[in-house]
Design a protein around this motif. Sequence first.
Motif, PDB file in Angstrom:
ATOM      1  N   LEU A   1       6.558  17.870   2.717  1.00  0.00           N
ATOM      2  CA  LEU A   1       6.558  16.704   3.638  1.00  0.00           C
ATOM      3  C   LEU A   1       6.732  16.831   5.109  1.00  0.00           C
ATOM      4  O   LEU A   1       7.840  17.147   5.571  1.00  0.00           O
ATOM      5  CB  LEU A   1       7.740  15.821   3.059  1.00  0.00           C
ATOM      6  CG  LEU A   1       7.928  15.168   1.638  1.00  0.00           C
ATOM      7  CD1 LEU A   1       9.229  15.023   1.055  1.00  0.00           C
ATOM      8  CD2 LEU A   1       6.959  14.108   1.492  1.00  0.00           C
ATOM      9  N   LYS A   2       5.556  16.530   5.818  1.00  0.00           N
ATOM     10  CA  LYS A   2       5.374  17.109   7.294  1.00  0.00           C
ATOM     11  C   LYS A   2       5.850  15.734   8.167  1.00  0.00           C
ATOM     12  O   LYS A   2       5.380  14.538   7.742  1.00  0.00           O
ATOM     13  CB  LYS A   2       4.031  17.590   7.471  1.00  0.00           C
ATOM     14  CG  LYS A   2       3.781  18.816   6.748  1.00  0.00           C
ATOM     15  CD  LYS A   2       4.817  19.833   6.806  1.00  0.00           C
ATOM     16  CE  LYS A   2       4.216  21.343   6.102  1.00  0.00           C
ATOM     17  NZ  LYS A   2       5.162  22.515   6.338  1.00  0.00           N
ATOM     18  N   MET A   3       6.199  16.022   9.383  1.00  0.00           N
ATOM     19  CA  MET A   3       6.443  15.043  10.196  1.00  0.00           C
ATOM     20  C   MET A   3       5.788  15.031  11.485  1.00  0.00           C
ATOM     21  O   MET A   3       5.329  15.813  11.964  1.00  0.00           O
ATOM     22  CB  MET A   3       8.119  15.223  10.614  1.00  0.00           C
ATOM     23  CG  MET A   3       9.126  15.470   9.507  1.00  0.00           C
ATOM     24  SD  MET A   3       9.229  13.849   8.423  1.00  0.00           S
ATOM     25  CE  MET A   3       9.793  12.776   9.808  1.00  0.00           C
TER      26      MET A   3
ATOM     27  N   ALA B   1       8.431   4.907  15.444  1.00  0.00           N
ATOM     28  CA  ALA B   1       8.447   5.345  14.104  1.00  0.00           C
ATOM     29  C   ALA B   1       8.171   6.855  13.872  1.00  0.00           C
ATOM     30  O   ALA B   1       7.846   7.550  14.704  1.00  0.00           O
ATOM     31  CB  ALA B   1       7.442   4.602  13.376  1.00  0.00           C
ATOM     32  N   LEU B   2       8.529   7.148  12.593  1.00  0.00           N
ATOM     33  CA  LEU B   2       8.364   8.569  12.293  1.00  0.00           C
ATOM     34  C   LEU B   2       7.318   8.304  11.167  1.00  0.00           C
ATOM     35  O   LEU B   2       7.130   7.289  10.752  1.00  0.00           O
ATOM     36  CB  LEU B   2       9.602   9.157  11.459  1.00  0.00           C
ATOM     37  CG  LEU B   2      10.850   9.335  12.244  1.00  0.00           C
ATOM     38  CD1 LEU B   2      11.971   9.772  11.159  1.00  0.00           C
ATOM     39  CD2 LEU B   2      10.817  10.353  13.341  1.00  0.00           C
ATOM     40  N   LYS B   3       6.377   9.446  11.373  1.00  0.00           N
ATOM     41  CA  LYS B   3       5.306   9.299  10.200  1.00  0.00           C
ATOM     42  C   LYS B   3       5.367  10.697   9.556  1.00  0.00           C
ATOM     43  O   LYS B   3       5.667  11.781   9.647  1.00  0.00           O
ATOM     44  CB  LYS B   3       3.860   9.510  10.792  1.00  0.00           C
ATOM     45  CG  LYS B   3       2.904   9.533   9.570  1.00  0.00           C
ATOM     46  CD  LYS B   3       1.509   9.515  10.560  1.00  0.00           C
ATOM     47  CE  LYS B   3       0.217   9.388   9.395  1.00  0.00           C
ATOM     48  NZ  LYS B   3      -1.044   9.669  10.069  1.00  0.00           N
ATOM     49  N   VAL B   4       5.654  10.315   8.034  1.00  0.00           N
ATOM     50  CA  VAL B   4       5.876  11.458   6.853  1.00  0.00           C
ATOM     51  C   VAL B   4       4.644  11.393   6.295  1.00  0.00           C
ATOM     52  O   VAL B   4       4.140  10.598   5.553  1.00  0.00           O
ATOM     53  CB  VAL B   4       7.139  11.100   6.206  1.00  0.00           C
ATOM     54  CG1 VAL B   4       7.306  12.281   5.165  1.00  0.00           C
ATOM     55  CG2 VAL B   4       8.324  10.689   6.820  1.00  0.00           C
TER      56      VAL B   4
ATOM     57  N   SER C   1      -1.087  11.211   1.293  1.00  0.00           N
ATOM     58  CA  SER C   1      -0.694  10.081   1.529  1.00  0.00           C
ATOM     59  C   SER C   1       0.638  10.235   2.651  1.00  0.00           C
ATOM     60  O   SER C   1       1.128  11.285   3.003  1.00  0.00           O
ATOM     61  CB  SER C   1       0.037   9.749   0.172  1.00  0.00           C
ATOM     62  OG  SER C   1       1.154  10.309  -0.224  1.00  0.00           O
ATOM     63  N   SER C   2       0.780   9.122   3.302  1.00  0.00           N
ATOM     64  CA  SER C   2       2.012   8.936   4.537  1.00  0.00           C
ATOM     65  C   SER C   2       2.700   7.838   4.528  1.00  0.00           C
ATOM     66  O   SER C   2       2.558   6.752   3.754  1.00  0.00           O
ATOM     67  CB  SER C   2       1.047   9.142   5.832  1.00  0.00           C
ATOM     68  OG  SER C   2       0.236   8.088   5.982  1.00  0.00           O
ATOM     69  N   LEU C   3       3.514   7.929   5.063  1.00  0.00           N
ATOM     70  CA  LEU C   3       4.620   6.697   5.146  1.00  0.00           C
ATOM     71  C   LEU C   3       5.215   6.568   6.647  1.00  0.00           C
ATOM     72  O   LEU C   3       5.500   7.697   7.275  1.00  0.00           O
ATOM     73  CB  LEU C   3       5.947   7.054   4.180  1.00  0.00           C
ATOM     74  CG  LEU C   3       7.173   5.991   4.302  1.00  0.00           C
ATOM     75  CD1 LEU C   3       6.872   4.787   3.652  1.00  0.00           C
ATOM     76  CD2 LEU C   3       8.202   6.629   3.729  1.00  0.00           C
ATOM     77  N   LEU C   4       5.292   5.396   7.128  1.00  0.00           N
ATOM     78  CA  LEU C   4       5.775   5.047   8.434  1.00  0.00           C
ATOM     79  C   LEU C   4       7.165   4.807   8.299  1.00  0.00           C
ATOM     80  O   LEU C   4       7.536   3.708   7.489  1.00  0.00           O
ATOM     81  CB  LEU C   4       4.980   4.100   9.224  1.00  0.00           C
ATOM     82  CG  LEU C   4       3.611   4.282   9.649  1.00  0.00           C
ATOM     83  CD1 LEU C   4       3.035   3.321  10.440  1.00  0.00           C
ATOM     84  CD2 LEU C   4       3.647   5.561  10.534  1.00  0.00           C
TER      85      LEU C   4
ATOM     86  N   ALA D   1      11.306   4.272  -2.620  1.00  0.00           N
ATOM     87  CA  ALA D   1      10.246   4.344  -3.718  1.00  0.00           C
ATOM     88  C   ALA D   1       9.333   5.370  -3.458  1.00  0.00           C
ATOM     89  O   ALA D   1       9.022   6.137  -4.286  1.00  0.00           O
ATOM     90  CB  ALA D   1       9.616   2.803  -4.023  1.00  0.00           C
ATOM     91  N   TRP D   2       9.109   5.563  -2.248  1.00  0.00           N
ATOM     92  CA  TRP D   2       7.998   6.586  -1.808  1.00  0.00           C
ATOM     93  C   TRP D   2       8.548   8.040  -2.015  1.00  0.00           C
ATOM     94  O   TRP D   2       7.795   8.859  -2.693  1.00  0.00           O
ATOM     95  CB  TRP D   2       7.442   6.266  -0.228  1.00  0.00           C
ATOM     96  CG  TRP D   2       6.353   6.977   0.096  1.00  0.00           C
ATOM     97  CD1 TRP D   2       5.018   6.538  -0.151  1.00  0.00           C
ATOM     98  CD2 TRP D   2       6.201   8.472   0.768  1.00  0.00           C
ATOM     99  NE1 TRP D   2       4.141   7.645   0.525  1.00  0.00           N
ATOM    100  CE2 TRP D   2       5.019   8.508   0.926  1.00  0.00           C
ATOM    101  CE3 TRP D   2       7.278   9.129   1.328  1.00  0.00           C
ATOM    102  CZ2 TRP D   2       4.330   9.891   1.560  1.00  0.00           C
ATOM    103  CZ3 TRP D   2       6.936  10.521   1.796  1.00  0.00           C
ATOM    104  CH2 TRP D   2       5.145  10.820   1.829  1.00  0.00           C
TER     105      TRP D   2
END
Length: 280
Positions: free
Chosen positions: A57-59, A65-68, A75-78, A109-110
């Motif tokens: 899981l890279k940052m 915001a952070l982006k993972v 896939s990514s998450l903000l 959930a992610w």
Amino acid sequence: MLRISQLNIYPIKSLGGISLTTAQLTDRGLQHDRRWMLTDSSNRFLSQREHAQMALLKMDLLSDALKVTYTVDGSSLLIPFKPLKTDLLDVIIWDDTCTAQLVSDEADAWFTAKLGAPTRLVYMPDETHRPTDPRYTVPGHIASFADAYPALIIGQASLDDLNNRLAEKLPMNRFRPNIVFEGGEPYSEDLMDHIQINGVDMYGVKLCARCVMTTIDQETTAKSKEPLKTLARYRRKGSKILFGQNLAFNSNGVLNVGDEINVLSLHTEERFMVAATSVV
């Protein structure tokens, strides 16, 4: 002359790091460093020690915001800097229990899907003051969700010396330092007592005991016996294998790659003395 060669933060504890050229200092470490943390269903912190896939899981640090990104599927998450939820709960990190804030249902959930187990993302609000270990620091010093202290410093010469003893060289990310410096002798960070960088006073408080996280390849999660096997030959003190020094500070300021590190005093206590020689 000693100069900063790397500045690193790890916004979500035990996930990938982010390299910076300039870092703001806060009352509990570099800005954004380990202000977020993943917990299990018992509100206990998660780390690569038990979940090596967290290394994948890279940052990235965005303006607000952070982006993972999960490198397995892209896939990514903000994650906005300000949590979407206001719920507070007590979380457990090592022997400490402190108040944290839930971030969002989406984040929970992610991360649950990626790790395959119930997971929640929490944030440390400014109102939470988690004291550093009083055995090694004076009252008033606090830490984020880092293991125990606001920052970790390692000299590039120390890693170079270690790599000269290894069959396969390892990158600095195995050791997750905040500050890396060039110049000086291997393990010169061991003896740093009072240092000053860009007008900020910092204090070396405890040599860093290393764990199995250092044996996890941060790109593949492959595990090996190194570097602990080799470090144990010449960096063991009692039951601990030591590499790098923890720092405490309680003043704001700015650090930059290239800043000079001024060493104002050195440790003389026996607990900072570690043999640094062995047959290569």
